[in-house]
Design a protein around this motif. Structure first.
Motif, PDB file in Angstrom:
ATOM      1  N   LEU A  77      -3.556   2.937   7.122  1.00 59.54           N
ATOM      2  CA  LEU A  77      -3.785   2.632   5.696  1.00 59.54           C
ATOM      3  C   LEU A  77      -5.069   1.833   5.443  1.00 59.54           C
ATOM      4  O   LEU A  77      -5.499   1.710   4.293  1.00 59.54           O
ATOM      5  CB  LEU A  77      -2.593   1.836   5.141  1.00 59.54           C
ATOM      6  N   CYS A 137       0.845  -1.202   0.000  1.00 63.69           N
ATOM      7  CA  CYS A 137       0.000   0.000   0.000  1.00 63.69           C
ATOM      8  C   CYS A 137       0.876   1.246   0.000  1.00 63.69           C
ATOM      9  O   CYS A 137       0.637   2.187  -0.764  1.00 63.69           O
ATOM     10  CB  CYS A 137      -0.935  -0.040   1.205  1.00 63.69           C
ATOM     11  N   LYS A 138       1.924   1.254   0.829  1.00 61.46           N
ATOM     12  CA  LYS A 138       2.800   2.432   0.884  1.00 61.46           C
ATOM     13  C   LYS A 138       3.539   2.626  -0.443  1.00 61.46           C
ATOM     14  O   LYS A 138       3.640   3.736  -0.946  1.00 61.46           O
ATOM     15  CB  LYS A 138       3.801   2.299   2.038  1.00 61.46           C
ATOM     16  N   SER A 198      -5.975   1.564  -0.594  1.00 65.52           N
ATOM     17  CA  SER A 198      -6.030   1.303   0.847  1.00 65.52           C
ATOM     18  C   SER A 198      -6.099  -0.210   1.074  1.00 65.52           C
ATOM     19  O   SER A 198      -6.223  -0.993   0.125  1.00 65.52           O
ATOM     20  CB  SER A 198      -7.230   2.015   1.485  1.00 65.52           C
TER      21      SER A 198
END
Ligand code: BTN
Length: 257
Positions: free
Chosen positions: A206, A94-95, A106
Motif C-alpha cells: 500500500l 488505507c484498506k 496510498s
C-alpha cells in the motif's frame, strides 16, 4: 443504538463514546486510558477545537464533514514496537478507504494517507510506557472525508485534500468509521496472533514511497536518499548516497520528483 455500534464486528469498538465538540479526541482518549479504559474503547467527535497533528502541529478539524477518532489499545508489546501501531493504523485506514471507493489512497511513511499527491489523512499514536512495555496506546485517526477546499486554511490548500475533492462524491462518515474500526480490529488480531510479517507485507503493497528518491527531515537534519524499505519495527530504511543504510524512526518525508 448508536448506528456506528451496529457496524462493529470485533473487540475494538465494543465501547464507543460519541462526542459533539471536543478539544482533541486523543487528549480525551489518553485521559480515559489513564483512568483504566478497556482495550478497544473508541472516541469519535464531530468537531475538534484543538486537533493535534504530529510534531506539535494543528490538525484542522471543521464540524460535520470529517472523521476524528481515537482508539485506546492495550497491546502486549515492548516499548520499541510502538511504531508498529502507526503502521497498523495506516494499513487499516488505507484498506478501508480503498474498499469504500477511495481507490487512489496510498501510505506515505510514517503516518500519512495521500491521494493525488496531497495529504488526505494522518495518524497520531500516543503511548504510555511502563517498565519497557506499552501500558496503553491511543491511535488517533484524522481523515478528510467530505471537506471542500474552503474548509482548509489557504496555506494548506495546495497540500491537503479529501475523499470528496478526489472523487467528486460524498461519503457516509459512519460507514467509513465502522470500516476503519473493523480493519484496525483485523490487523491488530493478525499482529498479535501471527506476528508482524503479514502487516509489514501489506504495508509494502500500500505504500507509495518505496523505491523513490526522497528527502527526510529528521533529527534536525535533512537526509536525501532512496526509501528502500521499512524494518521489522516500522523504521524507514533510507539508502544514502554513500550506499549505507540509515534507520529513521520519525520524520517528514518528501518524494523528490
Ligand atoms: C498527522 O498527520 O500529523 C496526524 C494527524 C492526526 C489527527 C487525528 S484527528 C483525531 C485525533 N485527535 C487529534 O487531536 N489528533 C488525531
Amino acid at each position: 443504538m448508536n448506528p456506528l455500534k451496529r457496524l462493529i464486528k470485533g473487540e475494538i469498538g465494543r465501547n464507543i463514546i460519541s462526542l459533539g465538540t471536543v478539544d482533541s479526541t486523543n487528549v480525551f482518549a489518553m485521559d480515559l486510558g489513564e483512568k483504566g479504559a478497556l482495550h478497544g474503547t473508541v472516541v469519535v467527535a464531530d468537531c475538534q477545537t484543538k486537533g493535534r497533528g504530529r510534531m506539535g502541529r494543528t490538525w484542522v478539524s471543521p464540524a460535520g464533514v470529517n472523521i476524528y477518532m481515537s482508539i485506546v489499545l492495550r497491546p502486549p508489546f515492548k516499548a520499541q514496537d510502538s511504531l508498529l501501531l502507526t503502521v497498523l493504523a495506516a494499513v487499516a485506514c488505507c484498506k478501508a478507504l480503498r474498499d469504500s471507493g477511495g481507490g487512489g489512497v496510498s501510505i506515505k511513511w510514517p503516518n500519512d494517507l495521500v491521494s493525488g499527491g496531497r495529504k488526505l489523512g494522518g495518524i497520531l499514536t500516543e503511548t504510555k510506557f511502563m517498565a519497557g512495555k506499552i501500558l496503553f496506546a491511543v491511535l488517533g485517526v484524522g481523515i478528510n472525508v467530505n471537506s471542500g477546499p474552503a474548509d482548509f486554511p489557504p496555506d494548506l490548500r495546495p497540500i491537503a485534500t479529501s475523499l470528496m475533492i478526489e472523487t467528486s462524491r460524498t461519503y457516509s462518515r459512519t460507514a467509513l468509521t465502522g470500516a476503519i474500526i473493523n480493519e484496525i480490529d483485523y490487523w491488530y488480531d493478525t499482529l498479535v496472533k501471527k506476528g508482524r510479517e503479514p502487516l509489514l507485507r501489506e504495508w509494502r503493497v500500500l505504500a507509495s514511497t518505496l523505491g523513490k528518491s526522497v528527502i527526510v527531515k529528521a533529527e534536525g537534519e535533512a537526509f536525501t536518499g532512496i526509501a528502500e524499505d521499512i524494518d521489522d519495527e516500522g523504521m524507514l530504511l533510507l539508502r544514502m548516497p554513500s550506499d549505507t543504510i540509515k534507520r529513521i524512526s520519525s520524520g517528514d518525508l518528501t518524494v523528490l520528483r
